[in-house]
Design an enzyme around this catalytic site. Sequence first.
Site, PDB file in Angstrom:
ATOM      1  N   GLU A  20      32.569  33.075  59.361  1.00 26.74           N
ATOM      2  CA  GLU A  20      31.329  33.685  59.840  1.00 26.74           C
ATOM      3  C   GLU A  20      30.727  34.488  58.688  1.00 26.74           C
ATOM      4  O   GLU A  20      31.442  35.251  58.025  1.00 26.74           O
ATOM      5  CB  GLU A  20      31.614  34.609  61.033  1.00 26.74           C
ATOM      6  CG  GLU A  20      32.127  33.878  62.249  1.00 26.74           C
ATOM      7  CD  GLU A  20      31.125  32.877  62.822  1.00 26.74           C
ATOM      8  OE1 GLU A  20      29.901  33.128  62.730  1.00 26.74           O
ATOM      9  OE2 GLU A  20      31.567  31.836  63.345  1.00 26.74           O
ATOM     10  N   ASP A  35      27.689  43.634  46.472  1.00 24.93           N
ATOM     11  CA  ASP A  35      26.466  43.567  45.668  1.00 24.93           C
ATOM     12  C   ASP A  35      25.604  44.808  45.883  1.00 24.93           C
ATOM     13  O   ASP A  35      25.591  45.385  46.971  1.00 24.93           O
ATOM     14  CB  ASP A  35      25.681  42.302  46.055  1.00 24.93           C
ATOM     15  CG  ASP A  35      24.645  41.935  44.999  1.00 24.93           C
ATOM     16  OD1 ASP A  35      24.700  42.486  43.879  1.00 24.93           O
ATOM     17  OD2 ASP A  35      23.767  41.109  45.303  1.00 24.93           O
ATOM     18  N   GLY A  36      24.891  45.192  44.842  1.00 25.67           N
ATOM     19  CA  GLY A  36      23.906  46.272  44.981  1.00 25.67           C
ATOM     20  C   GLY A  36      24.207  47.530  44.188  1.00 25.67           C
ATOM     21  O   GLY A  36      23.470  48.513  44.297  1.00 25.67           O
ATOM     22  N   TRP A  43      30.482  37.586  33.015  1.00 27.19           N
ATOM     23  CA  TRP A  43      30.753  37.728  31.573  1.00 27.19           C
ATOM     24  C   TRP A  43      29.455  37.701  30.773  1.00 27.19           C
ATOM     25  O   TRP A  43      29.408  38.165  29.637  1.00 27.19           O
ATOM     26  CB  TRP A  43      31.689  36.615  31.064  1.00 27.19           C
ATOM     27  CG  TRP A  43      33.102  36.724  31.534  1.00 27.19           C
ATOM     28  CD1 TRP A  43      33.758  35.849  32.353  1.00 27.19           C
ATOM     29  CD2 TRP A  43      34.068  37.743  31.204  1.00 27.19           C
ATOM     30  NE1 TRP A  43      35.049  36.264  32.567  1.00 27.19           N
ATOM     31  CE2 TRP A  43      35.270  37.419  31.869  1.00 27.19           C
ATOM     32  CE3 TRP A  43      34.031  38.908  30.420  1.00 27.19           C
ATOM     33  CZ2 TRP A  43      36.424  38.206  31.770  1.00 27.19           C
ATOM     34  CZ3 TRP A  43      35.168  39.691  30.324  1.00 27.19           C
ATOM     35  CH2 TRP A  43      36.345  39.341  30.990  1.00 27.19           C
ATOM     36  N   LEU A  54      48.509  45.188  54.369  1.00 21.75           N
ATOM     37  CA  LEU A  54      47.315  44.485  53.892  1.00 21.75           C
ATOM     38  C   LEU A  54      47.555  43.831  52.528  1.00 21.75           C
ATOM     39  O   LEU A  54      48.139  44.453  51.646  1.00 21.75           O
ATOM     40  CB  LEU A  54      46.175  45.514  53.751  1.00 21.75           C
ATOM     41  CG  LEU A  54      44.882  45.009  53.103  1.00 21.75           C
ATOM     42  CD1 LEU A  54      44.123  44.088  54.063  1.00 21.75           C
ATOM     43  CD2 LEU A  54      43.985  46.179  52.698  1.00 21.75           C
ATOM     44  N   HIS A 111      28.434  51.210  39.511  1.00 22.22           N
ATOM     45  CA  HIS A 111      29.744  50.567  39.635  1.00 22.22           C
ATOM     46  C   HIS A 111      30.818  51.614  39.940  1.00 22.22           C
ATOM     47  O   HIS A 111      31.716  51.378  40.747  1.00 22.22           O
ATOM     48  CB  HIS A 111      30.108  49.804  38.355  1.00 22.22           C
ATOM     49  CG  HIS A 111      29.172  48.655  38.074  1.00 22.22           C
ATOM     50  ND1 HIS A 111      28.827  47.741  39.041  1.00 22.22           N
ATOM     51  CD2 HIS A 111      28.515  48.269  36.946  1.00 22.22           C
ATOM     52  CE1 HIS A 111      27.987  46.849  38.518  1.00 22.22           C
ATOM     53  NE2 HIS A 111      27.786  47.148  37.247  1.00 22.22           N
TER      54      HIS A 111
HETATM   55  C1  FPP Z   1      27.438  43.668  41.901  1.00 24.31           C
HETATM   56  O1  FPP Z   1      26.439  44.656  41.847  1.00 24.31           O
HETATM   57  C2  FPP Z   1      28.730  44.247  41.624  1.00 24.31           C
HETATM   58  C3  FPP Z   1      29.550  43.878  40.602  1.00 24.31           C
HETATM   59  C4  FPP Z   1      29.212  42.813  39.662  1.00 24.31           C
HETATM   60  C5  FPP Z   1      30.815  44.553  40.349  1.00 24.31           C
HETATM   61  C6  FPP Z   1      31.521  45.057  41.550  1.00 24.31           C
HETATM   62  C7  FPP Z   1      32.635  45.879  41.061  1.00 24.31           C
HETATM   63  C8  FPP Z   1      32.998  47.059  41.593  1.00 24.31           C
HETATM   64  C9  FPP Z   1      32.413  47.655  42.813  1.00 24.31           C
HETATM   65  C10 FPP Z   1      34.119  47.787  40.983  1.00 24.31           C
HETATM   66  C11 FPP Z   1      35.356  47.053  41.355  1.00 24.31           C
HETATM   67  C12 FPP Z   1      36.517  47.880  41.288  1.00 24.31           C
HETATM   68  C13 FPP Z   1      37.690  47.527  41.838  1.00 24.31           C
HETATM   69  C14 FPP Z   1      38.829  48.443  41.705  1.00 24.31           C
HETATM   70  C15 FPP Z   1      37.845  46.261  42.579  1.00 24.31           C
HETATM   71  P1  FPP Z   1      25.220  44.412  40.857  1.00 24.31           P
HETATM   72  O2  FPP Z   1      25.511  45.122  39.595  1.00 24.31           O
HETATM   73  O3  FPP Z   1      24.949  42.951  40.743  1.00 24.31           O
HETATM   74  O4  FPP Z   1      24.081  45.125  41.655  1.00 24.31           O
HETATM   75  P2  FPP Z   1      22.522  44.740  41.624  1.00 24.31           P
HETATM   76  O5  FPP Z   1      22.408  43.402  42.297  1.00 24.31           O
HETATM   77  O6  FPP Z   1      21.901  45.841  42.402  1.00 24.31           O
HETATM   78  O7  FPP Z   1      22.102  44.724  40.175  1.00 24.31           O
END
Ligand code: FPP
Length: 253
Positions: free
Chosen positions: A212, A25-26, A74, A136, A42
């Site tokens: 945990e 997240d973030g 979505w 892994l 992203h």
């Molecule tokens: C949440 O941050 C993150 C997501 C919804 C998407 C996470 C996806 C990636 C890091 C790319 C994944 C790629 C692969 C190859 C697995 P947010 O947008 O909710 O952040 P915010 O809370 O700061 O708005």
Amino acid sequence: MDTIQDKITRLDRDRMPVHVAMIMDGNGRWAKRQGFMRSDGHAEGVSTVHRVTKLSSDLGIKYLTLYAFSTENWNRPAEEVATLMYLIGWAIERELPELLRNNVRINLIGDIERIPEDARKRLFDARDATAHCTGLQLNMCLSYSSRWEIADSARKLARLVKEGKISPDDITEEMFADHLATAGIPDPDLLIRTGGEERISNYLLWQIAYSELYFTPVLWPDFSDEHYVDAILDFQNRERRFGKTSEQVQNEN
Ligand code: FPP
């Protein structure tokens, strides 16, 4: 001041988590702070995925489960959804040679049929190409939500009852778990959530009964190898009792 190498040396190799799950997240807030678009966050987040995968593999962790896209995601603006889908497909294809070099096996968890065809094909190709890998296991949760998965397991068991193959009284916790998308994967030992929120957001609700939990304010794009090692060191300082008393656990060791 400890360096990352010092911290890695301090890890107790006999008490490494077998399975680490992460809520990434973030990204959006990271982008906003830099004055960038959310999609740039992203894209930067993909670099963290690369790093945590490599470090998990180097540390001998057996399972890494990433919440890449939730069922609820979505509902984000169509443009952001499209960017995320593009990024996921692009990243998996770009990373494939290194995943193979590191013996990493890709596993897909979620309602994958909802993923647009182009990204879905790249994901399936990566899964198939790494099916023989024995290092892994990288579980990518896509179009995933835990309640979806639990309802799906219930549906599968209900069908078996309807077909007369099992009776309701046969249903055990193990049988229920065997019909989840994570069947055969041990429960996470450690769940890390970046980005400062302290909630689970419909992720692996069944599987984290005794995990945990580790929450960090660090935003996903900033989550470094050192932050990851800090989380594992913190995990190793905890006493996992699984409902028993401290004395019982100490006598077992
Ligand atoms: C949440 O941050 C993150 C997501 C919804 C998407 C996470 C996806 C990636 C890091 C790319 C994944 C790629 C692969 C190859 C697995 P947010 O947008 O909710 O952040 P915010 O809370 O700061 O708005």
